[in-house]
Design a protein around this motif. Structure first.
Motif, PDB file in Angstrom:
ATOM      1  N   VAL A 184     -11.588 -18.735 -15.085  1.00 53.37           N
ATOM      2  CA  VAL A 184     -10.317 -18.171 -14.647  1.00 53.37           C
ATOM      3  C   VAL A 184      -9.339 -18.249 -15.816  1.00 53.37           C
ATOM      4  O   VAL A 184      -9.164 -19.307 -16.415  1.00 53.37           O
ATOM      5  N   VAL A 185      -8.773 -17.095 -16.178  1.00 54.05           N
ATOM      6  CA  VAL A 185      -7.813 -17.040 -17.270  1.00 54.05           C
ATOM      7  C   VAL A 185      -6.426 -16.878 -16.675  1.00 54.05           C
ATOM      8  O   VAL A 185      -6.186 -15.980 -15.875  1.00 54.05           O
ATOM      9  N   MET A 186      -5.518 -17.767 -17.047  1.00 54.95           N
ATOM     10  CA  MET A 186      -4.162 -17.699 -16.501  1.00 54.95           C
ATOM     11  C   MET A 186      -3.185 -17.498 -17.639  1.00 54.95           C
ATOM     12  O   MET A 186      -3.098 -18.307 -18.554  1.00 54.95           O
ATOM     13  N   ASP A 187      -2.450 -16.369 -17.568  1.00 53.42           N
ATOM     14  CA  ASP A 187      -1.532 -16.010 -18.638  1.00 53.42           C
ATOM     15  C   ASP A 187      -0.121 -16.468 -18.279  1.00 53.42           C
ATOM     16  O   ASP A 187       0.532 -15.869 -17.440  1.00 53.42           O
ATOM     17  N   GLU A 188       0.311 -17.535 -18.888  1.00 55.70           N
ATOM     18  CA  GLU A 188       1.643 -18.113 -18.656  1.00 55.70           C
ATOM     19  C   GLU A 188       2.001 -18.212 -17.178  1.00 55.70           C
ATOM     20  O   GLU A 188       3.015 -17.660 -16.748  1.00 55.70           O
ATOM     21  N   PRO A 189       1.168 -18.873 -16.396  1.00 54.24           N
ATOM     22  CA  PRO A 189       1.428 -18.894 -14.954  1.00 54.24           C
ATOM     23  C   PRO A 189       2.698 -19.640 -14.586  1.00 54.24           C
ATOM     24  O   PRO A 189       3.280 -19.377 -13.544  1.00 54.24           O
ATOM     25  N   THR A 190       3.157 -20.529 -15.442  1.00 52.22           N
ATOM     26  CA  THR A 190       4.321 -21.344 -15.059  1.00 52.22           C
ATOM     27  C   THR A 190       5.611 -20.844 -15.699  1.00 52.22           C
ATOM     28  O   THR A 190       6.650 -21.471 -15.565  1.00 52.22           O
ATOM     29  N   ALA A 191       5.533 -19.664 -16.384  1.00 53.90           N
ATOM     30  CA  ALA A 191       6.698 -19.211 -17.162  1.00 53.90           C
ATOM     31  C   ALA A 191       7.950 -19.086 -16.299  1.00 53.90           C
ATOM     32  O   ALA A 191       9.040 -19.404 -16.735  1.00 53.90           O
ATOM     33  N   SER A 192       7.777 -18.608 -15.053  1.00 51.83           N
ATOM     34  CA  SER A 192       8.984 -18.412 -14.246  1.00 51.83           C
ATOM     35  C   SER A 192       9.001 -19.341 -13.027  1.00 51.83           C
ATOM     36  O   SER A 192       9.567 -19.022 -11.998  1.00 51.83           O
ATOM     37  N   LEU A 193       8.366 -20.480 -13.138  1.00 50.12           N
ATOM     38  CA  LEU A 193       8.316 -21.408 -12.004  1.00 50.12           C
ATOM     39  C   LEU A 193       9.300 -22.568 -12.181  1.00 50.12           C
ATOM     40  O   LEU A 193       9.604 -22.976 -13.292  1.00 50.12           O
ATOM     41  N   SER A 194       9.767 -23.076 -11.058  1.00 49.62           N
ATOM     42  CA  SER A 194      10.558 -24.304 -11.108  1.00 49.62           C
ATOM     43  C   SER A 194       9.611 -25.470 -11.410  1.00 49.62           C
ATOM     44  O   SER A 194       8.399 -25.325 -11.335  1.00 49.62           O
ATOM     45  N   ASP A 195      10.172 -26.617 -11.742  1.00 54.93           N
ATOM     46  CA  ASP A 195       9.318 -27.755 -12.108  1.00 54.93           C
ATOM     47  C   ASP A 195       8.419 -28.189 -10.963  1.00 54.93           C
ATOM     48  O   ASP A 195       7.240 -28.491 -11.154  1.00 54.93           O
ATOM     49  N   GLY A 196       8.968 -28.202  -9.744  1.00 53.59           N
ATOM     50  CA  GLY A 196       8.174 -28.624  -8.587  1.00 53.59           C
ATOM     51  C   GLY A 196       7.014 -27.670  -8.358  1.00 53.59           C
ATOM     52  O   GLY A 196       5.876 -28.093  -8.133  1.00 53.59           O
ATOM     53  N   GLU A 197       7.327 -26.370  -8.455  1.00 52.80           N
ATOM     54  CA  GLU A 197       6.271 -25.378  -8.263  1.00 52.80           C
ATOM     55  C   GLU A 197       5.215 -25.490  -9.361  1.00 52.80           C
ATOM     56  O   GLU A 197       4.025 -25.342  -9.109  1.00 52.80           O
ATOM     57  N   ALA A 198       5.695 -25.728 -10.579  1.00 53.79           N
ATOM     58  CA  ALA A 198       4.767 -25.856 -11.695  1.00 53.79           C
ATOM     59  C   ALA A 198       3.814 -27.024 -11.446  1.00 53.79           C
ATOM     60  O   ALA A 198       2.610 -26.912 -11.682  1.00 53.79           O
ATOM     61  N   ARG A 199       4.360 -28.146 -10.929  1.00 50.69           N
ATOM     62  CA  ARG A 199       3.495 -29.305 -10.675  1.00 50.69           C
ATOM     63  C   ARG A 199       2.435 -28.977  -9.633  1.00 50.69           C
ATOM     64  O   ARG A 199       1.275 -29.349  -9.766  1.00 50.69           O
ATOM     65  N   ARG A 200       2.836 -28.227  -8.593  1.00 48.92           N
ATOM     66  CA  ARG A 200       1.875 -27.831  -7.560  1.00 48.92           C
ATOM     67  C   ARG A 200       0.767 -26.968  -8.176  1.00 48.92           C
ATOM     68  O   ARG A 200      -0.402 -27.101  -7.873  1.00 48.92           O
ATOM     69  N   LEU A 201       1.200 -26.081  -9.079  1.00 47.04           N
ATOM     70  CA  LEU A 201       0.223 -25.216  -9.734  1.00 47.04           C
ATOM     71  C   LEU A 201      -0.713 -26.032 -10.615  1.00 47.04           C
ATOM     72  O   LEU A 201      -1.924 -25.796 -10.656  1.00 47.04           O
ATOM     73  N   HIS A 202      -0.154 -27.031 -11.321  1.00 50.22           N
ATOM     74  CA  HIS A 202      -1.002 -27.870 -12.163  1.00 50.22           C
ATOM     75  C   HIS A 202      -2.102 -28.532 -11.333  1.00 50.22           C
ATOM     76  O   HIS A 202      -3.256 -28.601 -11.751  1.00 50.22           O
ATOM     77  N   LYS A 203      -1.718 -29.014 -10.146  1.00 51.85           N
ATOM     78  CA  LYS A 203      -2.709 -29.660  -9.266  1.00 51.85           C
ATOM     79  C   LYS A 203      -3.805 -28.664  -8.920  1.00 51.85           C
ATOM     80  O   LYS A 203      -4.997 -28.983  -8.952  1.00 51.85           O
ATOM     81  N   ALA A 204      -3.378 -27.428  -8.559  1.00 57.03           N
ATOM     82  CA  ALA A 204      -4.359 -26.410  -8.190  1.00 57.03           C
ATOM     83  C   ALA A 204      -5.307 -26.141  -9.358  1.00 57.03           C
ATOM     84  O   ALA A 204      -6.517 -25.997  -9.172  1.00 57.03           O
ATOM     85  N   VAL A 205      -4.747 -26.105 -10.566  1.00 55.66           N
ATOM     86  CA  VAL A 205      -5.579 -25.842 -11.742  1.00 55.66           C
ATOM     87  C   VAL A 205      -6.586 -26.969 -11.943  1.00 55.66           C
ATOM     88  O   VAL A 205      -7.766 -26.734 -12.208  1.00 55.66           O
ATOM     89  N   ARG A 206      -6.133 -28.212 -11.778  1.00 62.40           N
ATOM     90  CA  ARG A 206      -7.057 -29.346 -11.942  1.00 62.40           C
ATOM     91  C   ARG A 206      -8.178 -29.302 -10.904  1.00 62.40           C
ATOM     92  O   ARG A 206      -9.336 -29.555 -11.207  1.00 62.40           O
ATOM     93  N   ARG A 207      -7.808 -28.953  -9.649  1.00 62.34           N
ATOM     94  CA  ARG A 207      -8.830 -28.880  -8.598  1.00 62.34           C
ATOM     95  C   ARG A 207      -9.848 -27.794  -8.898  1.00 62.34           C
ATOM     96  O   ARG A 207     -11.039 -27.926  -8.627  1.00 62.34           O
ATOM     97  N   LEU A 208      -9.341 -26.706  -9.483  1.00 60.31           N
ATOM     98  CA  LEU A 208     -10.224 -25.605  -9.883  1.00 60.31           C
ATOM     99  C   LEU A 208     -11.272 -26.129 -10.863  1.00 60.31           C
ATOM    100  O   LEU A 208     -12.468 -25.857 -10.740  1.00 60.31           O
ATOM    101  N   ALA A 209     -10.792 -26.912 -11.856  1.00 63.39           N
ATOM    102  CA  ALA A 209     -11.700 -27.449 -12.867  1.00 63.39           C
ATOM    103  C   ALA A 209     -12.690 -28.416 -12.227  1.00 63.39           C
ATOM    104  O   ALA A 209     -13.875 -28.427 -12.577  1.00 63.39           O
ATOM    105  N   GLU A 210     -12.205 -29.208 -11.243  1.00 66.26           N
ATOM    106  CA  GLU A 210     -13.099 -30.161 -10.578  1.00 66.26           C
ATOM    107  C   GLU A 210     -14.231 -29.445  -9.865  1.00 66.26           C
ATOM    108  O   GLU A 210     -15.316 -29.994  -9.682  1.00 66.26           O
ATOM    109  N   ARG A 211     -13.980 -28.206  -9.435  1.00 66.77           N
ATOM    110  CA  ARG A 211     -15.044 -27.428  -8.784  1.00 66.77           C
ATOM    111  C   ARG A 211     -16.029 -26.849  -9.793  1.00 66.77           C
ATOM    112  O   ARG A 211     -16.919 -26.084  -9.438  1.00 66.77           O
ATOM    113  N   GLY A 212     -15.833 -27.140 -11.085  1.00 68.14           N
ATOM    114  CA  GLY A 212     -16.768 -26.676 -12.099  1.00 68.14           C
ATOM    115  C   GLY A 212     -16.370 -25.382 -12.757  1.00 68.14           C
ATOM    116  O   GLY A 212     -17.111 -24.824 -13.581  1.00 68.14           O
TER     117      GLY A 212
END
Lengths: 504, 310
Positions: A162-190
């Motif tokens: 999965v390629v993500m092009d500046e996904p957090t560019a227009s996000l608030s910090d809280g939203e960015a953190r939620r996205l970071h978690k989602a990204v980590r979970r994605l990686a955990e799925r291989g």
């Protein structure tokens, strides 16, 4: 290695976008892809999505040479792309959006909505448990839309990259953190994730590995744990310190443009600055830092409620382009094709439209003379050395550089006190670039205050007397003279989250 | 060669159609008096189409034209019945139409409403006002003879209506092609954002275009009433589609894809000539519509093909 790219090259006409880019991405890891504007990140991604065919180099998938023929093929390989401009249908829910362009589960001839909802709910539970699934996308925040895109990427044939092009560019910090978690979970799925970001702090936090591109070449790669922030900045800027001395600011000139407390960016910030007559002020910031919209406010193309703009002591009313023109203002927009040229009209008319009085047959008669139109075109042609045939040909018959000169020529023939340049040489070849720089300097030498923004570091250093760096909605540095160096500029531009750091 | 075909192909088609009808019916169609008569027959359509041309120059549509034609005809008779002298009545009608045009233009440019929708709404309102004024009936009687002369008879050897067309076309051509406002209108139509950033004021210029269109439509309503001696609340109904057909045909002539006055005249002439010629040949009106529609489609497709070949 899931994906290895070796010595990838790509040229667009004369311009080199990639000249030997390497990247290695492992399954189950988050890989940060970094670089300045124009470093080649987009081109690299486009070769993965099948939109661009490389001129040279190798792509290995699972160690075997592969060529990605089409968008369809990339999809079959399990590659998914989440672009900065989100492409959700506004009145579709998360569930409906996730299935656009994918195979719908069916019961007989009918779409099985229950099965759709089940599939999405399963994926969402893993990735983003608190995402509302039954609300139209239009009512979701930008961050939630990003999460929908991620879920969408996981529907259908299994995703491997999965390629993500500046996904957090227009996000608030809280939203960015939620996205970071989602990204980590994605990686955990291989799944392998390529994460493009200009926020260095977040790269340090969530990425396992990094690759830095500079001028289309891989400037460095490795484990994030082995490098620090200054190291990344050095790799990105790559220039020797103090390589160029900026043009000195004309010290004795009076202040021409005064901007006070203008709204800027998405976070309610304000910006103030001054430009002296004859000075070229460069604004530098990463894409999305809000530079173009600031230029539009200064030009009066967008109105503003707060703050003031004065030119040589005259107040310029918000949203009144006519005030700027009357006070000697000129503007060269970013997007030549959509904001600059009127392609259905002749070159002569494109040059005359901002000052039709100059092409009257008699000063008191609003009658447009063909001879006057031609004469004006010939004057501009001579003054700016535009390479063109007939004055009554259409502007698109000219090269990009000469089209760009028309946009300068539009303001030619009147004393210019303020010149606003938004990406003045985008899509222009090297020779024409130098000529356009000379034109811009000439306007400044004749006493105009020049406000310029550019993503091109070399252009910034070639033209600007002084540079303001914008990041996270504020001015993070003001650089001139010996302090105006690429490394200082890049460092200030990447200070995105430092303002939240209490130590800063 | 292709450039020549692109610029003059539509005009050549008009001439070819005239020659074809003249061969098929040399005495009736080809007679000088019939050809002059065609210029009179095309006048009302052509004036509405010229108004549409000005609106298309700024890249918008005005779907209220037909309603304004009916409205103009009804209002002028309504004012006559109220005892208003003819010149004053005509001025009042044109002024009322100008107000409607200004409203449409303002809504479209200031609030960036699609012109299709805005003018459809304004046209519907005008239709309601029209029916209200005449209570749904055809108005006749109380129409001064002097007023009727502006739409009938001849002057200096040409039908009076033809002179109206010549006058309106000349003014519109000067406005669009010769004076500053025309450059602004075409600049907005060509690239609205670029024109705006270059200092062209969108709202007043767009309003001007819609006012011209509305006033010309109202003028046609007045002329129509003068010509037939009565006013019908649906009298303008037929003009909308054929006016835009004329403009689209005209966009294939002389200029590359831009609405322009000479082109619109050629377009209106093609439609008028086909109508006149087929009637003389005794072709039913249903078939005439089918043939006219087919010709417009063919013209646009030929142009498309020419463009791709270029």
């Amino acid at each position: 290695m899931l994906l290895s790219i070796k010595a990838l090259e790509k040229r667009y006409g004369g311009a080199r976008a990639l000249g030997g880019a390497n990247i290695e991405v492992a399954a189950g890891s988050v890989h940060g892809l970094l670089g300045e504007n124009g470093a080649g990140k987009s081109t690299l991604i486009k070769t993965l999505s099948g939109l661009v065919t490389p001129d040279a180099g190798e792509i290995l998938i699972d160690g075997k040479p592969a060529s990605i023929e089409s968008v369809r093929h990339a999809e079959e390989l399990g590659f998914r792309f989440i672009h900065q401009e989100l492409s959700l249908v506004p009145h579709f829910t998360a569930v409906e959006n996730a299935f656009v362009g994918r195979a719908y589960p069916k019961r007989g001839p009918f779409i099985d909505r229950a099965a759709m909802a089940r599939a999405i709910a399963e994926t969402a539970r893993d990735i983003a448990p608190d995402l509302p699934l039954d609300v139209p996308a239009a009512r979701l925040t930008t961050g939630q839309k990003q999460l929908v895109e991620i879920i969408r990427a996981l529907i259908g044939e299994p995703a491997r990259l999965v390629v993500m092009d500046e996904p957090t560019a227009s996000l608030s910090d809280g939203e960015a953190r939620r996205l970071h978690k989602a990204v980590r979970r994605l990686a955990e799925r291989g799944v392998a994730v390529i994460f493009i970001s200009h926020r260095l702090d977040e790269v340090m936090e969530i990425c396992d590995r990094y690759t830095v591109l500079r001028n289309g070449v891989t400037a460095g790669a490795g484990d994030v744990s082995d490098i620090d922030r200054p190291g990344l900045v050095r790799l990105m800027s790559g220039r020797e310190e103090a390589e160029l001395i900026a043009r000195p600011t004309p010290a004795r000139s009076p202040v021409a443009l005064k901007v006070s407390d203008l709204p800027f960016g998405d976070h309610g910030s304000r910006i103030s600055f001054e430009i002296k007559a004859g000075e070229i002020l460069g604004l530098y910031g990463l894409v999305g830092a809000g530079r173009s919209s600031l230029m539009k406010i200064v030009w009066g193309a967008t109105s503003h409620r707060e703050g003031t703009i004065t030119l040589e002591g005259r107040a310029l009313r918000p949203g009144h382009i006519g005030d700027r023109i009357a006070a000697g203002g000129a503007y060269v927009p970013e997007d030549r094709r959509h904001e600059g040229l009127i392609v259905s009209r002749t070159i002569a008319e494109n040059l005359a439209i901002a000052n039709l009085k100059a092409v009257r047959v008699a000063p008191s008669l609003p009658w447009v003379g063909l001879a006057a139109l031609r004469r004006r075109a010939e004057e501009v042609k001579a003054a700016l050395s535009v390479k063109m045939g007939s004055a009554f040909a259409k502007p698109l018959t000219l090269s990009g550089g000469n089209q760009q000169k028309l946009l300068f020529g539009r303001w030619f023939g009147r004393p210019i006190r303020l010149l606003i340049l938004d990406e003045p040489t985008r899509g222009v070849d090297v020779g024409a670039k130098a000529e356009i720089h000379a034109v811009a300097r000439r306007f400044a030498d004749e006493g105009a205050a020049v406000l310029m923004t550019t993503s091109d570091m070399d252009e910034l250093l070639a033209l600007a007397n002084r540079v303001l760096v914008l990041a996270g909605g504020e001015i993070t540095a003001e650089l001139s003279g010996s302090s105006l160096t690429p490394a200082r500029i890049i460092d200030a531009a990447f200070q995105h989250q430092s303002r939240k750091d209490p130590a800063a | 060669m292709t450039g020549f075909v692109r610029r003059f192909g539509t005009l050549a088609a008009l001439i070819a159609i005239i020659i074809a009808f003249s061969i098929a019916s040399p005495d009736a169609f080809g007679s000088p008096s019939n050809l002059i008569n065609i210029t009179q027959q095309m006048t009302l359509l052509a004036i509405v189409a010229i108004g549409a041309t000005v609106v298309m120059a700024v890249g918008e549509f005005d779907l209220s034209t037909a309603s304004i034609v009916s409205f103009g005809g009804i209002l002028v008779v309504f004012l006559f019945k109220a005892g208003v002298p003819a010149p004053l009545a005509c001025l009042a009608v044109l002024a009322a139409a100008a107000v409607f045009g200004a409203v449409s233009g303002f809504v479209v440019s200031r609030f960036e409403v699609l012109s299709f929708i805005a003018t459809l709404a304004v046209g519907t309102i005008i239709g309601g006002i029209t029916f209200w004024l005449c209570e749904g009936a055809t108005l006749f009687g109380d129409i001064p003879g002097g007023f009727r002369d502006i739409g009938r008879g001849t002057m200096l050897g040409l039908p009076t209506l033809t002179w109206w067309l010549i006058g309106v076309a000349a003014c519109a051509w000067i406005i669009l092609d010769k004076v500053e406002i025309g450059r602004r209108l075409y600049a907005i139509g060509g690239n609205r954002e670029a024109a705006r950033l270059a200092g062209v004021r969108i709202v007043p210029n767009t309003m001007f275009a819609f006012i011209v269109s509305a006033v010309l439509s109202a003028l046609v309503g007045i002329l129509l009433t003068a010509r037939i001696g009565s006013a019908n609340p649906t009298g303008g109904g037929g003009y909308l589609l054929s006016a835009y057909a004329a403009v689209f045909l005209g966009m294939t002539a002389f200029r590359e894809g831009e609405a322009n006055v000479p082109g619109t005249l050629v377009g209106a002439a093609i439609i008028a000539v086909i109508g006149n010629g087929l009637t003389i040949l005794g072709v039913s009106t249903f078939l005439q519509d089918i043939i006219t529609g087919t010709i417009i489609l063919a013209a646009v497709l030929v142009r498309r093909a020419g463009k791709q070949g270029a």
